[in-house]
Design a protein around this motif. Sequence first.
Motif, PDB file in Angstrom:
ATOM      1  N   GLU A  36       0.817  -1.209   0.000  1.00  0.00           N
ATOM      2  CA  GLU A  36       0.000   0.000   0.000  1.00  0.00           C
ATOM      3  C   GLU A  36       0.854   1.263   0.000  1.00  0.00           C
ATOM      4  O   GLU A  36       0.517   2.250  -0.666  1.00  0.00           O
ATOM      5  CB  GLU A  36      -0.979  -0.017   1.176  1.00  0.00           C
ATOM      6  N   SER A  37       1.959   1.254   0.722  1.00  0.00           N
ATOM      7  CA  SER A  37       2.824   2.441   0.742  1.00  0.00           C
ATOM      8  C   SER A  37       3.499   2.641  -0.605  1.00  0.00           C
ATOM      9  O   SER A  37       3.705   3.785  -1.044  1.00  0.00           O
ATOM     10  CB  SER A  37       3.869   2.321   1.852  1.00  0.00           C
ATOM     11  N   ILE A  38       3.834   1.555  -1.292  1.00  0.00           N
ATOM     12  CA  ILE A  38       4.465   1.677  -2.617  1.00  0.00           C
ATOM     13  C   ILE A  38       3.472   2.244  -3.620  1.00  0.00           C
ATOM     14  O   ILE A  38       3.787   3.183  -4.364  1.00  0.00           O
ATOM     15  CB  ILE A  38       4.999   0.306  -3.078  1.00  0.00           C
ATOM     16  N   VAL A  39       2.263   1.700  -3.653  1.00  0.00           N
ATOM     17  CA  VAL A  39       1.248   2.208  -4.582  1.00  0.00           C
ATOM     18  C   VAL A  39       0.930   3.664  -4.261  1.00  0.00           C
ATOM     19  O   VAL A  39       0.844   4.515  -5.158  1.00  0.00           O
ATOM     20  CB  VAL A  39      -0.028   1.351  -4.527  1.00  0.00           C
ATOM     21  N   ASN A  40       0.797   3.970  -2.981  1.00  0.00           N
ATOM     22  CA  ASN A  40       0.486   5.333  -2.571  1.00  0.00           C
ATOM     23  C   ASN A  40       1.572   6.307  -3.016  1.00  0.00           C
ATOM     24  O   ASN A  40       1.268   7.420  -3.486  1.00  0.00           O
ATOM     25  CB  ASN A  40       0.314   5.404  -1.050  1.00  0.00           C
ATOM     26  N   GLY A  41       2.823   5.908  -2.896  1.00  0.00           N
ATOM     27  CA  GLY A  41       3.917   6.780  -3.308  1.00  0.00           C
ATOM     28  C   GLY A  41       3.903   7.063  -4.796  1.00  0.00           C
ATOM     29  O   GLY A  41       4.133   8.203  -5.235  1.00  0.00           O
ATOM     30  N   VAL A  42       3.635   6.037  -5.591  1.00  0.00           N
ATOM     31  CA  VAL A  42       3.581   6.219  -7.043  1.00  0.00           C
ATOM     32  C   VAL A  42       2.413   7.124  -7.428  1.00  0.00           C
ATOM     33  O   VAL A  42       2.555   8.034  -8.253  1.00  0.00           O
ATOM     34  CB  VAL A  42       3.453   4.851  -7.753  1.00  0.00           C
ATOM     35  N   ALA A  46       2.544  10.959  -9.151  1.00  0.00           N
ATOM     36  CA  ALA A  46       1.820  11.240 -10.383  1.00  0.00           C
ATOM     37  C   ALA A  46       0.856  12.401 -10.185  1.00  0.00           C
ATOM     38  O   ALA A  46       0.709  13.270 -11.056  1.00  0.00           O
ATOM     39  CB  ALA A  46       1.073  10.000 -10.851  1.00  0.00           C
ATOM     40  N   PHE A  47       0.190  12.428  -9.041  1.00  0.00           N
ATOM     41  CA  PHE A  47      -0.771  13.490  -8.734  1.00  0.00           C
ATOM     42  C   PHE A  47      -0.070  14.840  -8.617  1.00  0.00           C
ATOM     43  O   PHE A  47      -0.597  15.866  -9.074  1.00  0.00           O
ATOM     44  CB  PHE A  47      -1.510  13.157  -7.440  1.00  0.00           C
ATOM     45  N   LEU A  48       1.091  14.869  -7.993  1.00  0.00           N
ATOM     46  CA  LEU A  48       1.831  16.121  -7.838  1.00  0.00           C
ATOM     47  C   LEU A  48       2.293  16.659  -9.185  1.00  0.00           C
ATOM     48  O   LEU A  48       2.420  17.875  -9.364  1.00  0.00           O
ATOM     49  CB  LEU A  48       3.030  15.918  -6.900  1.00  0.00           C
ATOM     50  N   VAL A  97       0.706   4.806 -14.767  1.00  0.00           N
ATOM     51  CA  VAL A  97       0.825   4.874 -13.314  1.00  0.00           C
ATOM     52  C   VAL A  97       0.743   3.463 -12.725  1.00  0.00           C
ATOM     53  O   VAL A  97       1.522   3.099 -11.831  1.00  0.00           O
ATOM     54  CB  VAL A  97      -0.280   5.768 -12.717  1.00  0.00           C
ATOM     55  N   ILE A  98      -0.182   2.670 -13.216  1.00  0.00           N
ATOM     56  CA  ILE A  98      -0.327   1.292 -12.740  1.00  0.00           C
ATOM     57  C   ILE A  98       0.929   0.483 -13.058  1.00  0.00           C
ATOM     58  O   ILE A  98       1.428  -0.278 -12.216  1.00  0.00           O
ATOM     59  CB  ILE A  98      -1.568   0.618 -13.373  1.00  0.00           C
ATOM     60  N   GLU A  99       1.474   0.649 -14.267  1.00  0.00           N
ATOM     61  CA  GLU A  99       2.691  -0.081 -14.648  1.00  0.00           C
ATOM     62  C   GLU A  99       3.883   0.337 -13.781  1.00  0.00           C
ATOM     63  O   GLU A  99       4.721  -0.490 -13.423  1.00  0.00           O
ATOM     64  CB  GLU A  99       3.013   0.142 -16.128  1.00  0.00           C
ATOM     65  N   ARG A 100       3.934   1.625 -13.431  1.00  0.00           N
ATOM     66  CA  ARG A 100       5.037   2.115 -12.595  1.00  0.00           C
ATOM     67  C   ARG A 100       4.956   1.485 -11.211  1.00  0.00           C
ATOM     68  O   ARG A 100       5.976   1.044 -10.652  1.00  0.00           O
ATOM     69  CB  ARG A 100       4.952   3.639 -12.502  1.00  0.00           C
ATOM     70  N   ALA A 101       3.747   1.411 -10.668  1.00  0.00           N
ATOM     71  CA  ALA A 101       3.573   0.784  -9.360  1.00  0.00           C
ATOM     72  C   ALA A 101       3.892  -0.709  -9.435  1.00  0.00           C
ATOM     73  O   ALA A 101       4.541  -1.267  -8.535  1.00  0.00           O
ATOM     74  CB  ALA A 101       2.142   0.997  -8.865  1.00  0.00           C
ATOM     75  N   LYS A 102       3.453  -1.338 -10.519  1.00  0.00           N
ATOM     76  CA  LYS A 102       3.709  -2.770 -10.681  1.00  0.00           C
ATOM     77  C   LYS A 102       5.199  -3.050 -10.746  1.00  0.00           C
ATOM     78  O   LYS A 102       5.688  -4.016 -10.126  1.00  0.00           O
ATOM     79  CB  LYS A 102       3.012  -3.274 -11.951  1.00  0.00           C
ATOM     80  N   ILE A 118      -3.804  -3.426  -7.716  1.00  0.00           N
ATOM     81  CA  ILE A 118      -3.123  -2.128  -7.834  1.00  0.00           C
ATOM     82  C   ILE A 118      -4.098  -1.066  -8.321  1.00  0.00           C
ATOM     83  O   ILE A 118      -4.110   0.062  -7.824  1.00  0.00           O
ATOM     84  CB  ILE A 118      -1.917  -2.225  -8.788  1.00  0.00           C
ATOM     85  N   VAL A 119      -4.953  -1.421  -9.287  1.00  0.00           N
ATOM     86  CA  VAL A 119      -5.949  -0.474  -9.805  1.00  0.00           C
ATOM     87  C   VAL A 119      -6.880  -0.021  -8.685  1.00  0.00           C
ATOM     88  O   VAL A 119      -7.170   1.175  -8.549  1.00  0.00           O
ATOM     89  CB  VAL A 119      -6.755  -1.106 -10.954  1.00  0.00           C
ATOM     90  N   ALA A 120      -7.345  -0.947  -7.864  1.00  0.00           N
ATOM     91  CA  ALA A 120      -8.265  -0.616  -6.770  1.00  0.00           C
ATOM     92  C   ALA A 120      -7.580   0.254  -5.713  1.00  0.00           C
ATOM     93  O   ALA A 120      -8.168   1.223  -5.209  1.00  0.00           O
ATOM     94  CB  ALA A 120      -8.807  -1.893  -6.141  1.00  0.00           C
ATOM     95  N   LEU A 121      -6.343  -0.078  -5.380  1.00  0.00           N
ATOM     96  CA  LEU A 121      -5.600   0.710  -4.394  1.00  0.00           C
ATOM     97  C   LEU A 121      -5.276   2.101  -4.927  1.00  0.00           C
ATOM     98  O   LEU A 121      -5.378   3.097  -4.198  1.00  0.00           O
ATOM     99  CB  LEU A 121      -4.305  -0.012  -4.019  1.00  0.00           C
ATOM    100  N   ALA A 122      -4.921   2.180  -6.192  1.00  0.00           N
ATOM    101  CA  ALA A 122      -4.571   3.473  -6.797  1.00  0.00           C
ATOM    102  C   ALA A 122      -5.779   4.401  -6.836  1.00  0.00           C
ATOM    103  O   ALA A 122      -5.666   5.609  -6.602  1.00  0.00           O
ATOM    104  CB  ALA A 122      -4.019   3.259  -8.205  1.00  0.00           C
TER     105      ALA A 122
END
Length: 323
Positions: A36-42, A46-48, A97-102, A118-122
């Motif tokens: 969760e922390s990895i997905v959140n960071g990615v 991206a949001f910033l 974004v999903i690929e970067r988290a993956k 990952i999609v659901a967490l993102a």
Amino acid sequence: MVLVLVNLILILSCIVGISQSQLQVGFYADTCPDVESIVNGVVRDAFLSNSNTAPVLLRLHFHDCFVQGCDGSILIDNGPNAERHAFAHQGVGGFEVIERAKAQLEAVCPGVVSCSDIVALAARDAIALANGPAYQVPTGRRDGSVSDVSMANNMPGVSDSIEQLKAKFSQKGLSDQDLVVLTAAHTIGTTACFFMTDRLYNFFPSGGSDPSINSEFLPELKSMCPQNGDVNVRIPIDRGSGQTFDNQILQNIRSGAAVLESDARLYDDEATRSVVDSYFDALSPLFGPLFETDFVNSIVKMGQIDVQTGTQGEVRRVCGSFN
């Protein structure tokens, strides 16, 4: 004795089937504790870089779940017949974004976290970044092995009647209330003037503009999307609050200031209209219903549509390709 053993096997198989069909919060606690922390960071990075990341990732989750369930099928890019190229998915993004988290997850816990999770967490993290509610995401989804452009033919569309919208949501096990609050996810994001042309200038059946549009709002819409103008121009879907996750879009629907035709249609039906109105009752802040609470319940429910779990499906190494 044989009969007892058969019955025992049947009972155990049912228990296994039930356990495999259920997602759970903290599914990766032992196998990939930092997921969760990895997905959140990615997602945060991206949001910033681009605040439009929030509605993009939220829409990606919705479009994935409404075709074959929440199985990551929309992520596959294996040619022109891949689901992601369906007309109903045009404008859907966030794949990178999903690929970067993956990729980051594969580096620390290879072959463990599914792309559909990952999609659901993102989506959850994107909502929070847009000042929406924080919530826990049950995980344990597996990735599907089918991606077919034709399977997206029954996606909800901007020109659907309220009867069509209710039927499409009902087919996915979603209620009228789910329809309203999930539609309210349009509180963030933009749409292209392409989707406004018929509503503003050639509304069925008599032509002209959709009569449900507030007369004061109509000139504003037409100025943003002029007749014979650039249909690729993008405009906020939520008038007055397009960057913040809130229930303003429901107030817009009540006042005839909905941008999208499908949003406006929520006020055509007694059942969905009553849900919209319920969030503006004088006593709602004290005794409910609370929009954010209902939205969380509905998106978690949506995230469990026809999921594959247990030994079903696969965990992709790259989200855009089958293993």
